[in-house]
Enzyme design. Sequence first.
Site, short mmCIF file in Angstrom:
data_model
loop_
_atom_site.label_atom_id
_atom_site.label_comp_id
_atom_site.label_asym_id
_atom_site.label_seq_id
_atom_site.Cartn_x
_atom_site.Cartn_y
_atom_site.Cartn_z
CB SER A 132 -0.94 0.00 1.20
OG SER A 132 -0.20 -0.07 2.40
CG HIS B 260 -3.97 -1.21 -1.34
ND1 HIS B 260 -4.43 0.09 -1.47
CD2 HIS B 260 -3.80 -1.41 -0.01
CE1 HIS B 260 -4.50 0.65 -0.27
NE2 HIS B 260 -4.12 -0.23 0.63
CE LYS C 206 -7.35 0.00 1.24
NZ LYS C 206 -7.85 -0.59 2.49
#
Lengths: 415, 80
Positions: free
Chosen positions: A190, A218, A249
């Site tokens: 990240s 991610h 996310k």
Amino acid sequence: MAYSDKVRNTYEGTLQGIKDKGVFKQERYIHSSQAADIEVEYPTGAPIQKVINICANNYLGLSSHPDVVQAAHEGLDARGYGMSSVRFICGTQDIHRELENRVTEFLGTEDTILFPSCMDANAGVFEAILTDEDVMISDRLVHASIIDGMRLCAAMHDTFKHSNMKHLEKKLQLHADKRLKVVITDGVFSMDGDTAKLDEMVALCDKYDAMLFVDESHSSGFIGKTGRGTHEKCGVFGKIDIITTTFGKALGGASGGCVSGRKELVEMCRQKARPYLFSNTIAPVVVAGVNKVLDILTKSTERRDKLEKNTEFWRKGLLELGFVLQPGDTPIVPVMLFNAKLSQDFSKDLYDEGIYAIGFFFPVVPNGAARIRTQISAGHDIHHLEKALAAFKKVGDKYGILGLTKQEIIEKYGL
Amino acid sequence: MEMKDVILEYVIEEYLEDEDEVLTFDSPLISGGIVDSFSMVSLKRFLENKYKISIPDDKATPEAFDTVDKIVTLVNEYIK
């Protein structure tokens, strides 16, 4: 009352210490939905300013997508607001199991269990599947939630140098006597935006009879040709034993996460993982939204394709301006400034230019590796990125760092 | 090679990312942020395998592992 002046003074002193170190975190109030264009009140009480957001994990621009919002509304109407229960008492609806099945298919695993967040998934999974006869071998840059999860687990824990496969192999040899071995990594890291070498890790795990754990928070939704994640990109789709990921996310950005993997491991989590057993089920409205996100992503790769193009445009633009970037090809693009104060000043000046991006420094990143972490989204259009590049140029010129090497920036501003 | 040289060599190879970084026998490893508490495990296992000893977990403290000199003292306590 036990909250005496002495107690209060203790905390005030601690908080002042955090401020003195310059690492006191302050929230910025956003007066709009999450999107490329947002309205921000910063500092608190200041007039609201329209800015371009380049620091959200909203990689696919789905956080406020009208189809997702509509599906969430319908889910709210059809299944209510809350469940007032953990999953195994009376907190599992048909749509929860539907989402688990769809995530299993999307990630190429055998089964999936939902958690309130990926933080909870990582906190619960290791304790549920390992004992003190086992070992966890993790990359030294894994996410904080994995570190917390390992701390909660009785198994031995060891580390290998970041993405160093020779070092990992040594550790697998060192711990060959353990009953079970798990190699642990992020798919995309990240802070640096680099990608784990999952193809090599799968080969090593096969060779040494170890399981492989990958946090895809991610990655899920946009890494790989159809957005399935790092394992798709590395050609090892279907070969990962344990994947954790988040719905907070790219996959809609609301909340929730999961453990997805070998069916026995998922069942162990269902029986033993404490954040699953002792916290509330994911709200129906969120489940309905994520199900819609998976509809969108399985029908078309348009959004991840746009994200890929935006990322290329952004990286190329920053390099042409003369910034030092962390190498990589993911939408996490760290602009390296090295000096902590410079990263904070740079972020403030960007904000004044209408660009919202945060400066990170020690201890979030290693000492002397301060940076502006930029994150590109499919919600950005080229005009957003062009405006952001113009702002970066203006602020970069102000500090005289364009075209400078890492060493030259450090000489100019110190570490 | 003396024990302290062996341990220093291991620590450099195991924990340093930057080859130019200099470590000495009294460099603070744990309190200096070079070795984190997780990564102490491999150092303990290395010492136990290399010197055929068993260091009790309650003796493998961050303080006892903080410098190569201190580690040598600890290991010598368990070598028969």
